[in-house]
Design an enzyme around this catalytic site. Structure first.
Site, short mmCIF file in Angstrom:
data_model
loop_
_atom_site.label_atom_id
_atom_site.label_comp_id
_atom_site.label_asym_id
_atom_site.label_seq_id
_atom_site.Cartn_x
_atom_site.Cartn_y
_atom_site.Cartn_z
N THR A 71 4.95 16.33 -5.32
CA THR A 71 5.94 15.28 -5.41
C THR A 71 7.33 15.89 -5.56
O THR A 71 7.51 17.10 -5.51
CB THR A 71 5.56 14.27 -6.54
OG1 THR A 71 6.45 13.17 -6.46
CG2 THR A 71 5.61 14.88 -7.92
N LYS A 75 8.45 18.74 -2.01
CA LYS A 75 7.77 18.39 -0.75
C LYS A 75 8.22 19.23 0.46
O LYS A 75 7.44 19.47 1.36
CB LYS A 75 7.94 16.90 -0.44
CG LYS A 75 7.11 16.00 -1.33
CD LYS A 75 7.23 14.55 -0.88
CE LYS A 75 6.26 13.67 -1.65
NZ LYS A 75 6.13 12.34 -1.04
N ASN A 96 2.75 16.56 1.11
CA ASN A 96 2.45 15.94 -0.18
C ASN A 96 1.05 16.27 -0.69
O ASN A 96 0.68 15.90 -1.80
CB ASN A 96 2.64 14.41 -0.11
CG ASN A 96 1.45 13.71 0.53
OD1 ASN A 96 0.76 14.27 1.39
ND2 ASN A 96 1.21 12.48 0.14
N GLY A 139 13.30 11.27 2.86
CA GLY A 139 11.95 11.78 3.14
C GLY A 139 10.92 10.68 3.33
O GLY A 139 10.08 10.75 4.23
N TYR A 236 6.83 0.28 -6.57
CA TYR A 236 5.75 -0.56 -7.12
C TYR A 236 6.00 -0.97 -8.57
O TYR A 236 5.20 -1.69 -9.16
CB TYR A 236 4.38 0.12 -6.99
CG TYR A 236 4.35 1.54 -7.49
CD1 TYR A 236 4.12 1.84 -8.83
CD2 TYR A 236 4.56 2.60 -6.61
CE1 TYR A 236 4.10 3.14 -9.27
CE2 TYR A 236 4.55 3.90 -7.05
CZ TYR A 236 4.30 4.17 -8.38
OH TYR A 236 4.29 5.47 -8.82
N GLY A 257 4.57 -1.00 -3.04
CA GLY A 257 4.17 0.40 -2.84
C GLY A 257 2.90 0.83 -3.53
O GLY A 257 2.43 1.96 -3.35
#
Length: 294
Positions: A71, A75, A96, A139, A236, A257
């Protein structure tokens, strides 16, 4: 009651690297799946500062780590340290998920699978005549562009604020078939794009924790979203975001998400465990419980 797992010298190691990493929900999700499968694995969070990345990866090889998630901020930085990078990760320009294969590190990217999963199942339709509008050009937007291309969208519009970064984003797809369907736009052009959008995706951090009352779009802008369009926010927490609340008021279908997080994790776990079936529902439920969303 779940049986308590005991870690021994035979327990295989998985984990997530990032900086910071203490807020990651991946350990809860993956360990729930591992427990359900009754496997002798454990998934740990590893906070690794950028300057320690190379030595940490060498250390992982030395102690036999099976694989790990990657993360922010690693990345891109991890790519030169890997022996092999899958074409999909090359195309996105980010890794990832890393696995140990034949004593070498292999990097891939499961964010595409995570992103497209709900669009291939619950909301599946013929995308070949459809238009995607993507907010942001970082990204995460790269994985979304590649995902939309994989689904077969007729047009993919990416909207950003920084002209130079937008141009670099556009140029980076020059040698890819994706460039045929891709167009980049400055933020001012949004009013003419939103009425065309069948899928509107927020890849920006606007609306995330500490700025939960903000949205990347104004109420006036989102008012032109066609009824029945899909609004997809990669965020999320909170659930729903301001962006999704606004979109739902316009009659849009909202996806957050969380499912992307679940599905990219499912894809990674299949790689590490080298098996086709993992307990998706257990992983989803664990995250929902964790976020007290159920």
């Amino acid at each position: 009651m779940t049986k308590e797992r005991l870690m021994t010298g035979k327990t295989k190691l998985l984990g997530v690297i990032g900086h910071p990493v203490e807020h990651s929900l991946s350990p809860a999700m993956h360990n729930a799946a591992i427990t359900n499968l009754e496997l002798d694995y454990v998934y740990l969070p590893f906070p690794i500062a950028p300057q320690n990345l190379e030595i940490a990866i060498a250390g992982f090889a030395a102690i036999g780590v099976v694989g790990f998630s990657v993360t922010i901020p690693h990345k891109q930085a991890i790519m030169p340290l890997l022996s092999e990078i899958t074409p999909i990760a090359q195309a996105i320009g980010a890794v990832n998920t890393v696995s140990r294969q034949n004593n070498q590190w292999v990097g891939t990217n499961t964010d595409i699978e995570g992103f497209i999963a709900p669009l291939q199942t619950t909301y599946q339709q013929d995308w070949s005549q459809k238009v995607a509008v993507i907010l942001g050009n970082g990204g995460a937007a790269r994985a979304v562009v590649a995902g939309c291309h994989q689904l077969g969208f007729a047009k993919i519009h990416v909207v950003g604020r920084n002209v130079q970064r937008l141009q670099e984003f556009n140029n980076s797809w020059n040698n890819s078939p994706i460039s045929e369907n891709l167009q980049v736009h400055q933020w001012e052009e949004l009013p003419k794009l939103i009425p065309q959008a069948n899928l509107l995706v927020n890849t920006t951090p606007i609306g995330m924790y500490s700025k939960v009352h903000e949205s990347p779009l104004s109420v006036e802008e989102i008012a032109n979203l066609p009824k029945g369009a899909i609004a997809y926010d990669l965020i999320y927490i909170p659930k729903p975001t301001q962006f999704l609340k606004q979109a739902e008021k316009q009659g849009a279908i909202a996806i957050d998400g969380l499912e992307m997080l679940v599905q990219q994790g499912v894809a990674a776990l299949k790689i590490w465990l080298q098996q086709e079936t993992v307990p998706v529902e257990v992983m989803r439920q664990t995250l929902q419980n964790h976020l007290r969303l159920s």
